[in-house]
Write an enzyme that holds these catalytic residues in place. Structure first.
Site, PDB file in Angstrom:
ATOM      1  N   ASP A   1      19.549  62.474  42.142  1.00 23.53           N
ATOM      2  CA  ASP A   1      18.687  63.438  41.452  1.00 23.53           C
ATOM      3  C   ASP A   1      17.296  62.864  41.193  1.00 23.53           C
ATOM      4  OD1 ASP A   1      19.213  61.566  39.529  1.00 23.53           O
ATOM      5  OD2 ASP A   1      20.101  62.957  38.081  1.00 23.53           O
TER       6      ASP A   1
ATOM      7  N   ASP B   1      46.781  28.781  29.970  1.00 21.52           N
ATOM      8  CA  ASP B   1      46.288  27.839  30.963  1.00 21.52           C
ATOM      9  C   ASP B   1      45.227  28.515  31.825  1.00 21.52           C
ATOM     10  OD1 ASP B   1      46.525  26.073  33.632  1.00 21.52           O
ATOM     11  OD2 ASP B   1      47.230  24.897  31.944  1.00 21.52           O
TER      12      ASP B   1
ATOM     13  N   HIS C   1      52.284  21.690  25.950  1.00 21.29           N
ATOM     14  CA  HIS C   1      51.468  22.598  26.749  1.00 21.29           C
ATOM     15  C   HIS C   1      52.129  23.950  27.001  1.00 21.29           C
ATOM     16  CE1 HIS C   1      48.504  23.828  29.716  1.00 21.29           C
ATOM     17  NE2 HIS C   1      49.480  24.094  30.559  1.00 21.29           N
TER      18      HIS C   1
ATOM     19  N   TYR D   1      41.601  24.996  41.133  1.00 24.06           N
ATOM     20  CA  TYR D   1      40.860  23.792  40.746  1.00 24.06           C
ATOM     21  C   TYR D   1      39.708  23.529  41.718  1.00 24.06           C
ATOM     22  CZ  TYR D   1      44.914  22.910  37.775  1.00 24.06           C
ATOM     23  OH  TYR D   1      45.909  23.023  36.836  1.00 24.06           O
TER      24      TYR D   1
ATOM     25  N   TYR E   1      43.427  14.358  36.802  1.00 19.58           N
ATOM     26  CA  TYR E   1      44.307  15.039  37.758  1.00 19.58           C
ATOM     27  C   TYR E   1      43.558  16.151  38.484  1.00 19.58           C
ATOM     28  CZ  TYR E   1      44.730  18.901  34.423  1.00 19.58           C
ATOM     29  OH  TYR E   1      44.463  19.961  33.582  1.00 19.58           O
TER      30      TYR E   1
ATOM     31  N   ASN F   1      23.021  52.296  38.002  1.00 26.61           N
ATOM     32  CA  ASN F   1      22.209  51.374  37.213  1.00 26.61           C
ATOM     33  C   ASN F   1      22.814  51.297  35.818  1.00 26.61           C
ATOM     34  OD1 ASN F   1      20.449  50.886  39.301  1.00 26.61           O
ATOM     35  ND2 ASN F   1      18.963  52.414  38.677  1.00 26.61           N
TER      36      ASN F   1
END
Length: 485
Positions: free
Chosen positions: A154, A271, A452, A394, A319, A93
């Site tokens: 426990d 990217d 790019h 994509y 694209y 947890n």
């Protein structure tokens, strides 16, 4: 102190409490602390009692964090069990530690991940121990039926939940006695003395399959410079790219870190890699010391807006819509790999535009940023596997969005770097506006005359920005050893 312990226990066992919501992944640690503080004050007022002087949830959690250790006898027992072919797991947890001081959390998770076959955190699954579904998920991942499983805990609630599913359960009050019960159930001999003797024939060997080759050409301009600056650099293929495989799962990077014994890393991505490092920083902040992205901004997740609807409103992303139909883009891109990569890799001053191939000439000149050696490397890498793996990124946008919507959306508190490129035709610098609202400790870098492929087109300028930021970041953290990137 006993009264105060009981006061907190009663408070946090409420399913609507901040702690339980954090343990289910609805809040991160930084979000939980002020809410739990307010809950404590309110509960104390209702019960007409006074909180201890100087009380704060933050200080309590810091004490808990500093005192958290894993018993070495348990780790030795686990190693013995695994050598004898038994599977082991941990159900915890926990909350997403985005405090910015998650080094101890990262070390703990790395330790557990390197020793156990399965480590399930409640904040990642939305389930808590002793909820039955969390046990069922662990058994499914281990491939073990309940009757063949032994649960040690426990707390009586966890023991009762395990037994209700048909598991054998042991309430741990005395560790040596509990380990004897493990021996009885498993038939394995865990040993009486510690540490166990080291017989070379019993040493457990494992492998992390990493393709060791020349780094992808997009990184060859950056890796040597970072290494020369004193940083340890590991460059991984994106899932589905190059020689990598693409198995199902969300935490491949965490698994890799666990197998390599790396508690924390500084991540740098470009990217799709930029998207991965931002998501890693959001979902596993305790494992990220700092994060940097080239060109790709942090796009805040909006549960009310399907990302495909957003893509349809931005023409430069057309694209990505074209990529959605399996097989269509693959056929076009794989027809002539040399032409495909000549179209992909061009600088900001080249005349060839990035996008779909329709209308482009058959003969495409090779850009100055793409050497003949690099071109042949890409052709070799994609000749057999093609583009399906990369294009599936994509096609998984909506699934990723749905999953991220279920995660806590808190600010990123670790140091971060955003490098924008003025001539990138798709990832426009304007998309990064307002990132400071999500990332208070954000440093910016900008290269105006750059397209790019930043690390290929302007390596010197980029390396200057990266190395300066890395040195400042790790120096401010007091790192005395070579940082791991």
């Amino acid at each position: 102190m006993l009264w105060f312990s009981g006061f907190l226990e009663k408070l946090v066992t409420n399913e609507d409490s901040a702690m339980q919501r954090a343990e289910r992944g609805k809040l991160s640690l930084s979000q939980m602390i002020p809410e739990l503080d307010a809950e404590c004050v309110s509960a104390a007022s209702d019960q007409k009692v006074s909180l201890p002087a100087g009380f704060s949830v933050k200080s309590l959690l810091e004490e808990l964090r500093d005192s958290t250790t894993v018993n070495k006898h348990i780790l030795q027992t686990v190693a013995t069990l695994r050598r004898q072919g038994l599977l082991t797991g941990v159900l915890a947890n926990q909350w997403v530690d985005d405090s910015g001081c998650g080094d101890s959390s990262g070390r703990l998770l790395s330790l557990l991940g390197g020793h156990f076959d399965v480590v399930l955190q409640s904040c990642r699954t939305g389930l808590r121990v002793p909820e039955a579904d969390l046990f069922i998920s662990a058994l499914k991942q281990l491939g073990v039926p309940p009757k063949q499983a032994l649960w040690l805990a426990d707390d009586e609630k966890g023991v009762g939940a395990a037994e209700a599913l048909g598991m054998t359960a042991v309430l741990v009050k005395d560790l040596p006695e509990a380990l004897k019960q493990v021996e009885t159930f498993t038939g394995a001999v865990t040993g009486e003395s510690y540490p166990a003797s080291c017989n070379p024939e019993e040493v457990s060997h494992g492998y992390v399959t990493v393709k060791v080759t020349t780094p992808p050409p997009t990184n060859t301009h950056t890796i040597p410079a970072l290494a020369d600056a004193g940083f340890r650099v590991v460059s991984l293929d994106m899932k589905g790219y190059g020689q990598s495989t693409a198995p199902p799962g969300l935490c491949d990077l965490v698994t890799f870190m666990d197998k390599m014994g790396i508690p924390q890393v500084t991540l740098v991505g470009h990217d799709w890699g930029g998207s991965v490092v931002w998501n890693m920083a959001q979902c596993h902040p305790e494992r990220v010391r700092a994060v940097a992205s080239l060109n790709t901004p942090l796009f805040p997740v909006d549960p009310s807006k399907n990302p495909m609807d957003f893509l349809k409103t931005v023409p430069i992303f057309n694209y990505q819509l074209y990529f959605q139909d399996p097989g269509v883009a693959e056929t076009e891109m794989e027809k002539d790999l040399a032409r495909t990569f000549k179209i992909f890799f061009h600088g900001s001053g080249d005349e060839v535009t990035r996008g779909l191939f329709v209308g482009l000439p058959d003969e495409i000149p090779r850009s100055s940023i793409l050497s003949e050696t690099a071109l042949q490397f890409y052709i070799t890498q994609f000749k057999d596997k093609g583009f399906r793996g990369p294009l599936n990124w994509y096609r998984n946008v909506v699934s990723n969005w749905k999953w991220l919507c279920s995660r806590p959306r808190a600010k990123l508190l670790m140091p971060a770097l955003m490098v924008t490129a003025g001539k990138d035709p798709v990832l426009l610098p304007v998309f990064s506006r307002g990132m400071e609202n999500m990332i208070p400790n954000l440093t910016r870098g900008h290269i105006e005359e750059c397209g790019h492929w930043t690390q290929m087109e302007r390596p010197s300028e980029l390396n200057t920005i990266l190395i300066s930021w890395l040195k400042d970041t790790h120096s401010n953290m007091g790192v005395a050893v070579t940082p791991k990137l």
